[in-house]
Design an enzyme around this catalytic site. Structure first.
Site, mmCIF file in Angstrom:
data_model
loop_
_atom_site.group_PDB
_atom_site.id
_atom_site.type_symbol
_atom_site.label_atom_id
_atom_site.label_comp_id
_atom_site.label_asym_id
_atom_site.label_seq_id
_atom_site.Cartn_x
_atom_site.Cartn_y
_atom_site.Cartn_z
ATOM 1 N N GLY A 185 0.789 -1.216 0.000
ATOM 2 C CA GLY A 185 0.000 0.000 0.000
ATOM 3 C C GLY A 185 0.825 1.271 0.000
ATOM 4 O O GLY A 185 1.970 1.304 -0.449
ATOM 5 N N CYS A 186 0.238 2.330 0.546
ATOM 6 C CA CYS A 186 0.798 3.670 0.412
ATOM 7 C C CYS A 186 2.121 3.860 1.153
ATOM 8 O O CYS A 186 2.880 4.773 0.833
ATOM 9 C CB CYS A 186 -0.214 4.703 0.897
ATOM 10 S SG CYS A 186 -1.693 4.805 -0.155
ATOM 11 N N HIS A 187 2.410 3.010 2.144
ATOM 12 C CA HIS A 187 3.684 3.160 2.849
ATOM 13 C C HIS A 187 4.778 2.274 2.256
ATOM 14 O O HIS A 187 5.862 2.140 2.843
ATOM 15 C CB HIS A 187 3.532 2.897 4.349
ATOM 16 C CG HIS A 187 2.957 1.560 4.717
ATOM 17 N ND1 HIS A 187 3.529 0.360 4.343
ATOM 18 C CD2 HIS A 187 1.851 1.232 5.444
ATOM 19 C CE1 HIS A 187 2.830 -0.639 4.831
ATOM 20 N NE2 HIS A 187 1.797 -0.138 5.495
#
Length: 365
Positions: free
Chosen positions: A152-154
């Site tokens: 995901g975004c991290h």
């Protein structure tokens, strides 16, 4: 931690779309078999306007002025296989542009690269982006490859932690990290609030960095600010499994984003982060600049309020969201590039949120 960023590069698809025009495309997929009512159209436009996004880039767009702007999403939803074939076709070229920019800034020859890390959660194929980069650059056949997938975004922060492991174990290592996402491939059909919000936020982009375990040798270009990784940390928020999800369906990858996410951030972020910083002999007030992943305007507001930050400290995150949308894993590197270019003072706290609900941070100076 023994890691220094020597060069950083970003890349975007050539075509972009204003958020108002994107709302029209969203209306077509939200209600593909009927014309939206005036009330439904107003709601779509409102959600897009409140997203904090002004424009986004996508590999699916036709040149500006074309009618239609895109042909990939029609009356019926493309299947996941079709979306993945498009990813395999488009992702390597976008990743290559970001990598070339990072190598140019670092002034590092490709022969120097010992490790390649790729990051992506929006597509899967093998041979993948990593092998495409090895062939085109080209990299030595003995380069060690690692893929950080579906985090995901991290994801870029996870990739940075992996890179630090390599440079810490072998100071002569030279790591090339590339995060590439084609989130626009996963536009979701149907009249569903979470899907509509996700459709209003996500976009395409790539970012790359070159890192070593040592500063540049004498005579080499000076490192830009915020280049040295000091520490990284992670928190799995308790009882938050359903707050954020990213699943593979028959028609692309579907994002689940609970409206409780900002509340969870507000409740758990500050106590954990204060304790983590104290372990590194720092306080919130000691942080010179912030690179917060802009999952959406409510998440940025929750971070600002929860940590008691001056809203100006989050402006680089808001401006990247406004200009490019949420590109998932590359987005933090876009923010870091903006901070470095402005000469922002460190230490810098980079932060992102992902399925779990997980909080990932990195401290740079």
């Amino acid at each position: 931690m023994s890691l220094t960023i020597q060069g950083l590069g970003t890349a975007l698809p050539s075509e972009q779309i204003a958020q108002g025009d994107a709302a029209a495309i969203a209306a077509a997929v939200a209600l593909p078999q009927q014309t939206p009512s005036p009330g439904q159209r107003r709601l779509l436009e409102t959600l897009h306007r409140r997203s904090g996004v002004a424009s986004r880039h996508s590999v699916l767009l036709q040149p500006a002025g074309s009618d239609p702007r895109q042909t990939f999403f029609g009356a019926t939803s493309p299947g996941t296989g079709e979306r993945m074939r498009r990813y395999a076709r488009e992702a390597p070229a976008l990743a290559l542009r970001a990598v070339q920019a990072a190598l140019a800034q670092a002034q590092v020859p490709v022969e120097r690269i010992t490790h390649l890390i790729t990051v992506s959660c929006s597509g899967f194929h093998a041979p993948g982006v990593d092998l495409a980069l090895m062939a085109v650059l080209p990299l030595d056949a003995g380069v060690a490859r690692t893929h950080v997938g579906f985090m995901g975004c991290h994801g870029a922060l996870n990739g940075l932690r992996v890179a630090a492991g390599f440079t810490g174990a072998a100071p002569e290592a030279c790591v090339l990290l590339c995060a590439v996402e084609l989130c626009s491939l996963h536009l979701q059909y149907g009249w569903d609030a979470e899907r509509i919000v996700a459709n209003a936020l996500f976009a395409d982009g790539a970012a790359a960095l070159v890192a070593t375990g040592k500063p540049p040798p004498a005579g080499a270009p000076a490192i830009a600010p915020l280049g040295r990784l000091i520490a990284s940390g992670s928190l799995l928020v308790p009882d938050s499994t359903d707050a954020m999800s990213w699943g593979i369906g028959d028609h692309g990858f579907a994002m689940g984003l609970s409206p409780q996410v900002p509340d969870l951030i507000g409740e758990h972020l500050r106590p954990w982060l204060e304790g983590w910083l104290a372990g590194h002999h720092l306080s919130l007030d000691a942080i010179g600049c912030w690179a917060v992943h802009p999952g959406g305007p409510r998440i940025l507001s929750a971070v600002t309020k929860g940590l008691g930050l001056d809203p100006e400290l989050i402006e680089p995150s808001r401006s990247v969201l406004r200009d490019y949308g949420n590109m998932s894993s590359p987005t933090l590197l876009f923010i870091l590039e903006r901070l470095r270019r402005s000469g922002a003072a460190g230490p810098c706290l980079a932060m992102a949120f992902g399925p779990g609900l997980c909080i990932e941070v990195a401290l740079l100076e």
